[in-house]
Enzyme design. Structure first.
Site, PDB file in Angstrom:
ATOM      1  N   GLN A 127      -3.092   3.067 -11.164  1.00 52.18           N
ATOM      2  CA  GLN A 127      -4.187   3.974 -11.635  1.00 52.18           C
ATOM      3  C   GLN A 127      -5.233   3.634 -13.011  1.00 52.18           C
ATOM      4  O   GLN A 127      -6.211   3.735 -12.679  1.00 52.18           O
ATOM      5  CB  GLN A 127      -3.786   5.454 -11.570  1.00 52.18           C
ATOM      6  N   SER A 143       2.658  -4.518 -24.668  1.00 51.09           N
ATOM      7  CA  SER A 143       2.385  -4.341 -23.080  1.00 51.09           C
ATOM      8  C   SER A 143       1.764  -5.725 -22.420  1.00 51.09           C
ATOM      9  O   SER A 143       0.838  -6.089 -23.207  1.00 51.09           O
ATOM     10  CB  SER A 143       1.398  -2.998 -22.713  1.00 51.09           C
ATOM     11  N   HIS A 181      -1.330  13.654 -12.053  1.00 52.84           N
ATOM     12  CA  HIS A 181      -0.282  14.188 -11.261  1.00 52.84           C
ATOM     13  C   HIS A 181       0.229  15.365 -12.107  1.00 52.84           C
ATOM     14  O   HIS A 181       0.246  15.089 -13.441  1.00 52.84           O
ATOM     15  CB  HIS A 181       0.652  13.162 -10.992  1.00 52.84           C
ATOM     16  N   GLY A 220      -3.847   3.341  -6.808  1.00 49.96           N
ATOM     17  CA  GLY A 220      -4.932   2.789  -7.629  1.00 49.96           C
ATOM     18  C   GLY A 220      -5.613   1.658  -7.186  1.00 49.96           C
ATOM     19  O   GLY A 220      -6.847   1.801  -7.556  1.00 49.96           O
ATOM     20  N   ASP A 278       2.131  16.860  -3.403  1.00 54.54           N
ATOM     21  CA  ASP A 278       2.325  15.529  -3.637  1.00 54.54           C
ATOM     22  C   ASP A 278       3.942  14.922  -3.599  1.00 54.54           C
ATOM     23  O   ASP A 278       4.008  13.902  -2.987  1.00 54.54           O
ATOM     24  CB  ASP A 278       1.825  15.153  -5.186  1.00 54.54           C
ATOM     25  N   GLU A 308       5.036  12.278  -0.269  1.00 55.40           N
ATOM     26  CA  GLU A 308       5.878  11.371  -0.507  1.00 55.40           C
ATOM     27  C   GLU A 308       7.246  11.059  -0.068  1.00 55.40           C
ATOM     28  O   GLU A 308       7.737  10.214   0.259  1.00 55.40           O
ATOM     29  CB  GLU A 308       5.687  10.705  -2.165  1.00 55.40           C
ATOM     30  N   GLU A 330       6.449  -4.417  16.505  1.00 59.06           N
ATOM     31  CA  GLU A 330       6.606  -3.255  17.365  1.00 59.06           C
ATOM     32  C   GLU A 330       6.470  -2.046  16.158  1.00 59.06           C
ATOM     33  O   GLU A 330       5.566  -1.060  16.371  1.00 59.06           O
ATOM     34  CB  GLU A 330       7.771  -3.088  18.428  1.00 59.06           C
ATOM     35  N   SER A 346      -3.255   3.565  25.399  1.00 57.49           N
ATOM     36  CA  SER A 346      -3.238   3.614  26.843  1.00 57.49           C
ATOM     37  C   SER A 346      -2.640   5.184  27.107  1.00 57.49           C
ATOM     38  O   SER A 346      -2.034   5.564  26.517  1.00 57.49           O
ATOM     39  CB  SER A 346      -2.207   2.343  27.440  1.00 57.49           C
TER      40      SER A 346
HETATM   41  P1  NAD Z   1       2.327   2.525 -13.185  1.00 57.48           P
HETATM   42  O1  NAD Z   1       3.722   2.436 -13.059  1.00 57.48           O
HETATM   43  O2  NAD Z   1       1.670   1.553 -12.164  1.00 57.48           O
HETATM   44  O3  NAD Z   1       1.538   2.076 -14.640  1.00 57.48           O
HETATM   45  C1  NAD Z   1       1.723   2.646 -15.639  1.00 57.48           C
HETATM   46  C2  NAD Z   1       1.342   1.976 -16.946  1.00 57.48           C
HETATM   47  O4  NAD Z   1       1.767   2.546 -17.992  1.00 57.48           O
HETATM   48  C3  NAD Z   1       2.017   0.470 -16.945  1.00 57.48           C
HETATM   49  O5  NAD Z   1       0.944  -0.347 -16.393  1.00 57.48           O
HETATM   50  C4  NAD Z   1       1.676   0.323 -18.815  1.00 57.48           C
HETATM   51  O6  NAD Z   1       0.621  -0.093 -19.033  1.00 57.48           O
HETATM   52  C5  NAD Z   1       2.068   1.777 -19.136  1.00 57.48           C
HETATM   53  N1  NAD Z   1       3.466   1.961 -19.537  1.00 57.48           N
HETATM   54  C6  NAD Z   1       4.430   1.503 -18.851  1.00 57.48           C
HETATM   55  N2  NAD Z   1       5.592   2.222 -19.304  1.00 57.48           N
HETATM   56  C7  NAD Z   1       5.256   2.696 -20.753  1.00 57.48           C
HETATM   57  C8  NAD Z   1       5.860   3.396 -21.653  1.00 57.48           C
HETATM   58  N3  NAD Z   1       7.144   3.518 -21.624  1.00 57.48           N
HETATM   59  N4  NAD Z   1       4.839   3.918 -22.680  1.00 57.48           N
HETATM   60  C9  NAD Z   1       3.709   3.675 -22.657  1.00 57.48           C
HETATM   61  N5  NAD Z   1       2.919   3.246 -21.414  1.00 57.48           N
HETATM   62  C10 NAD Z   1       3.800   2.732 -20.740  1.00 57.48           C
HETATM   63  O7  NAD Z   1       1.879   3.894 -13.063  1.00 57.48           O
HETATM   64  P2  NAD Z   1       0.751   4.603 -11.938  1.00 57.48           P
HETATM   65  O8  NAD Z   1       1.544   4.711 -10.638  1.00 57.48           O
HETATM   66  O9  NAD Z   1      -0.638   4.227 -12.342  1.00 57.48           O
HETATM   67  O10 NAD Z   1       0.917   6.257 -12.312  1.00 57.48           O
HETATM   68  C11 NAD Z   1       0.291   6.927 -13.478  1.00 57.48           C
HETATM   69  C12 NAD Z   1       0.021   8.331 -13.185  1.00 57.48           C
HETATM   70  O11 NAD Z   1      -0.814   8.465 -12.079  1.00 57.48           O
HETATM   71  C13 NAD Z   1       1.322   9.205 -12.827  1.00 57.48           C
HETATM   72  O12 NAD Z   1       1.208  10.479 -13.160  1.00 57.48           O
HETATM   73  C14 NAD Z   1       1.178   8.995 -11.153  1.00 57.48           C
HETATM   74  O13 NAD Z   1       1.869  10.095 -10.823  1.00 57.48           O
HETATM   75  C15 NAD Z   1      -0.236   9.184 -10.904  1.00 57.48           C
HETATM   76  N6  NAD Z   1      -0.620   8.788  -9.575  1.00 57.48           N
HETATM   77  C16 NAD Z   1      -0.081   7.624  -9.381  1.00 57.48           C
HETATM   78  C17 NAD Z   1      -0.635   7.372  -8.018  1.00 57.48           C
HETATM   79  C18 NAD Z   1      -0.348   5.753  -7.329  1.00 57.48           C
HETATM   80  O14 NAD Z   1      -0.488   5.716  -6.233  1.00 57.48           O
HETATM   81  N7  NAD Z   1       0.131   4.821  -8.017  1.00 57.48           N
HETATM   82  C19 NAD Z   1      -1.499   8.064  -7.238  1.00 57.48           C
HETATM   83  C20 NAD Z   1      -1.859   9.497  -7.766  1.00 57.48           C
HETATM   84  C21 NAD Z   1      -1.540   9.601  -9.198  1.00 57.48           C
HETATM   85 MG    MG Z   2       0.813  11.022  -3.987  1.00 59.12          MG
END
Ligand code: NAD
Ligand code: MG
Length: 344
Positions: A28, A51, A108, A134, A191, A195, A227, A252
């Site tokens: 995201q 990071s 979230h 994202g 949510d 999932e 399939e 079909s």
């Molecule tokens: P992600 O795991 O893809 O990315 C998280 C990022 O946070 C990492 O890339 C890094 O930059 C940083 N990070 C990782 N560990 C860390 C730490 N210990 N301390 C500080 N920074 C750190 O996460 P995401 O899937 O993008 O999720 C982020 C939020 O978005 C969550 O609340 C998730 O529920 C929400 N969300 C995700 C999706 C999805 O499809 N991925 C959809 C809707 C909402």
């Molecule tokens: Mg979701």
């Protein structure tokens, strides 16, 4: 009363006047930061110094600061670090930088809904939650579309929490698709349920059970893969574009009759009763408690189940077949290039 918002409803100028911090640059984070940056909003990205995403974000033309410094500068702070890391990040780096009138956003509601994070009363707390991964938030934005999103206000200290959340949703492209007003409770519970029961858990278990049934009956694994897994996208695309009735129109009559008479035997009353149990565990907080505990002890069950999943024969056969179909992912941004972050 259902409320949907579209482009004309948003007030982007409200957010253009603010400094925005995006914390995290994963699935995201990269999408929100880049979409807002492209739209002319004042974006900075907050990351830990070590990071791997620092280079990626800087290469993409974004300004990167430490999480604490990004929060200190910003009026609007979007928390896009993993849900399981948010409490610690909040306690250490965000809370000390909060002052009256700032706006804390989530994608979230988990940490607010289950009381892991309790922001002070003089801060706005709201949500902008895209209903898609994202990489689609970014891809659809570049294509001129957007991903439908939910907004919610948990605490309105300034009287502007709703309008800021809607402007933010607009900034990431969501008002092009539709923004639905909800609550932290509804977003979090639906949510998690979606999932677990349908999107990730339900569909992967369905695909594997179908694949195993065919292979165990002596059919070629390649046939079973095409399939039960490959074709799923074609069917889901039709449902996405035209609904279930539209999909049934395209297949079909034989397929449709089989769907109508056999589908309810696969997803039967027992399955629905189990879905209700899963929903209850979400609502009463027992799933959240289980997941928090699993993280505290270093995720042993999670790792074990994930490794077992990687070893399922459908993965090997799928890898080989997809190598012969490079067009399947041609020209698309690979999920593995941007998501998963640097948590593992
Ligand atoms: P992600 O795991 O893809 O990315 C998280 C990022 O946070 C990492 O890339 C890094 O930059 C940083 N990070 C990782 N560990 C860390 C730490 N210990 N301390 C500080 N920074 C750190 O996460 P995401 O899937 O993008 O999720 C982020 C939020 O978005 C969550 O609340 C998730 O529920 C929400 N969300 C995700 C999706 C999805 O499809 N991925 C959809 C809707 C909402
Ligand atoms: Mg979701």
């Amino acid at each position: 009363m259902t409320k949907m918002y579209y482009e004309k409803d948003a007030q982007p100028d409200l957010l253009k006047a603010k400094k925005i911090a995006i914390l995290g640059y994963g699935s995201q984070g990269h999408a929100h930061a880049l979409n807002l940056h492209d739209g002319g909003y004042d974006v900075r990205v907050g990351l830990r110094a070590e990071s791997k995403s620092v280079i990626k974000a800087e290469d993409a033309g974004l300004r990167v600061l430490s999480i604490a410094d990004a929060c200190a500068e910003a009026d609007v702070i979007m928390v896009l670090v993993p849900d399981t890391e948010q409490k610690r990040t909040y306690d250490v780096d965000i809370a000390p930088q909060l002052s009256a009138g700032k706006c804390l956003l989530f994608a979230h509601g988990f940490n607010i809904r289950f009381n892991l994070i309790n922001p002070p009363d003089d801060v706005d707390v709201a949500m902008v939650a895209p209903k898609g991964p994202g990489h689609l938030v970014r891809r659809t934005y570049l294509e001129g579309g957007g991903v439908p999103s939910l907004i919610a206000v948990h605490h309105d200290a300034t009287g502007h929490a709703h309008d800021i959340a809607l402007a933010y949703a607009h900034g990431i492209g969501a008002t092009r698709a539709g923004v639905l007003e909800t609550t932290f409770t509804e977003e979090t519970e639906t949510d998690l349920f979606g999932e677990q029961a349908v999107l990730c858990g339900g569909v992967t278990a369905l695909v594997r059970a179908g694949y195993e049934t065919l292979v165990e009956a002596g059919y070629q694994p390649e046939s079973a893969y095409f399939e039960c897994l490959h074709e799923l996208k074609l069917i889901v695309d039709l449902m996405y574009e035209e609904g279930i009735t539209g999909m049934r129109f395209s297949v079909s009559d034989t397929a449709e009759y089989g769907d109508l008479t056999r589908g309810p035997r696969v997803i039967n009353a027992d399955v629905k009763a189990e879905m209700k149990k899963i929903l209850t565990e979400i609502q009463d907080g027992s799933f959240a408690a289980e997941w928090v505990k699993e993280n505290e002890i270093g995720r042993p069950r999670y790792r074990e189940l994930r490794d077992a999943g990687k070893k399922h024969p459908i993965e090997e056969i799928g890898k080989n077949l997809r190598e012969m179909m490079p067009f399947v992912s041609a020209g698309k941004q690979k999920v593995s290039d941007i998501s998963g972050g640097d948590t593992d």
